[in-house]
Scaffold this motif. Structure first.
Motif, short mmCIF file in Angstrom:
data_model
loop_
_atom_site.label_atom_id
_atom_site.label_comp_id
_atom_site.label_asym_id
_atom_site.label_seq_id
_atom_site.Cartn_x
_atom_site.Cartn_y
_atom_site.Cartn_z
N UNK A 35 -0.48 -2.62 8.43
CA UNK A 35 -1.62 -1.87 8.97
C UNK A 35 -2.65 -1.61 7.87
N UNK A 36 -3.92 -1.77 8.22
CA UNK A 36 -4.97 -1.64 7.21
C UNK A 36 -5.04 -0.26 6.59
N UNK A 37 -4.62 0.77 7.32
CA UNK A 37 -4.70 2.12 6.76
C UNK A 37 -3.56 2.43 5.78
N UNK A 38 -2.59 1.52 5.64
CA UNK A 38 -1.49 1.77 4.70
C UNK A 38 -1.55 0.87 3.48
N UNK A 39 -2.50 -0.07 3.43
CA UNK A 39 -2.58 -1.05 2.35
C UNK A 39 -3.79 -0.81 1.47
N UNK A 40 -3.56 -0.71 0.16
CA UNK A 40 -4.65 -0.55 -0.81
C UNK A 40 -4.49 -1.64 -1.86
N UNK A 41 -5.49 -2.51 -1.97
CA UNK A 41 -5.47 -3.61 -2.93
C UNK A 41 -6.46 -3.36 -4.06
N UNK A 42 -6.23 -4.02 -5.18
CA UNK A 42 -7.17 -3.93 -6.29
C UNK A 42 -8.56 -4.30 -5.76
N UNK A 43 -9.54 -3.53 -6.13
CA UNK A 43 -10.90 -3.76 -5.65
C UNK A 43 -11.28 -2.85 -4.50
N UNK A 44 -10.28 -2.29 -3.80
CA UNK A 44 -10.57 -1.33 -2.74
C UNK A 44 -11.05 -0.03 -3.37
N UNK A 45 -11.93 0.71 -2.70
CA UNK A 45 -12.48 1.94 -3.29
C UNK A 45 -11.44 2.97 -3.72
N UNK A 48 -8.02 2.93 -7.61
CA UNK A 48 -7.81 3.64 -8.88
C UNK A 48 -7.06 4.95 -8.68
N UNK A 49 -7.43 5.69 -7.67
CA UNK A 49 -6.74 6.95 -7.41
C UNK A 49 -5.31 6.70 -6.91
N UNK A 50 -5.13 5.68 -6.10
CA UNK A 50 -3.80 5.40 -5.53
C UNK A 50 -2.81 4.91 -6.57
N UNK A 51 -3.26 4.17 -7.57
CA UNK A 51 -2.34 3.62 -8.57
C UNK A 51 -1.99 4.62 -9.66
N UNK A 52 -2.72 5.70 -9.76
CA UNK A 52 -2.51 6.71 -10.80
C UNK A 52 -1.17 7.42 -10.59
N UNK A 53 -0.42 7.58 -11.68
CA UNK A 53 0.83 8.33 -11.63
C UNK A 53 0.77 9.45 -12.66
N UNK A 54 1.73 10.34 -12.61
CA UNK A 54 1.72 11.53 -13.48
C UNK A 54 1.79 11.18 -14.96
N UNK A 55 2.44 10.08 -15.32
CA UNK A 55 2.58 9.69 -16.73
C UNK A 55 1.40 8.83 -17.15
N UNK A 64 -0.78 -4.26 -5.19
CA UNK A 64 -1.04 -3.44 -4.01
C UNK A 64 -0.34 -2.10 -4.12
N UNK A 65 -0.91 -1.13 -3.47
CA UNK A 65 -0.26 0.16 -3.26
C UNK A 65 -0.11 0.26 -1.75
N UNK A 66 1.12 0.43 -1.31
CA UNK A 66 1.38 0.47 0.12
C UNK A 66 1.86 1.87 0.48
N UNK A 67 1.14 2.51 1.32
CA UNK A 67 1.51 3.85 1.80
C UNK A 67 2.02 3.68 3.23
N UNK A 68 3.24 3.18 3.31
CA UNK A 68 3.83 2.85 4.61
C UNK A 68 4.04 4.11 5.44
#
Length: 94
Positions: A35-45, A48-55, A64-68
């Motif tokens: 589903x398009x609302x759960x998939x974030x690929x490099x280049x998507x707005x 950067x925020x989705x790939x960020x982790x606490x460390x 990709x970052x997938x928010x299933x």
């Protein structure tokens, strides 16, 4: 480096290079299957925020970052990762 470590590094690099050559195909496959609302690929707005982790020392740039939002989406994403021999990191945000 010991010979075993050198060999492991060589295999890891070869595997990463193979993965890089498959990335465009995998990106398209992810877009087609998830589903398009759960998939974030490099280049998507929001990438950067989705790939960020606490460390902050771990500055990884995943394909990709997938928010299933369903078990079916999780199953599909893991199946594709396995078939393309991609590394997977699981993150839980609650």
């Amino acid at each position: 480096m010991s010979p075993l470590t050198q060999e492991a590094a060589r295999r890891m690099f070869a595997s990463a290079a193979k993965g890089l050559s498959q990335m465009p195909d995998l990106s398209e496959l992810l877009r087609a299957k998830l589903p398009s609302d759960s998939l974030i690929l490099a280049g998507d707005p929001q990438y950067e925020q989705a790939r960020h982790i606490w460390n902050g020392m771990a500055d990884k740039r995943p394909l990709a970052v997938i928010r299933a939002k369903s078990i079916a989406a999780i199953r599909e994403a893991l199946s594709m990762a396995r078939s393309h021999k991609c590394l997977v990191a699981v993150r839980c945000g609650g």
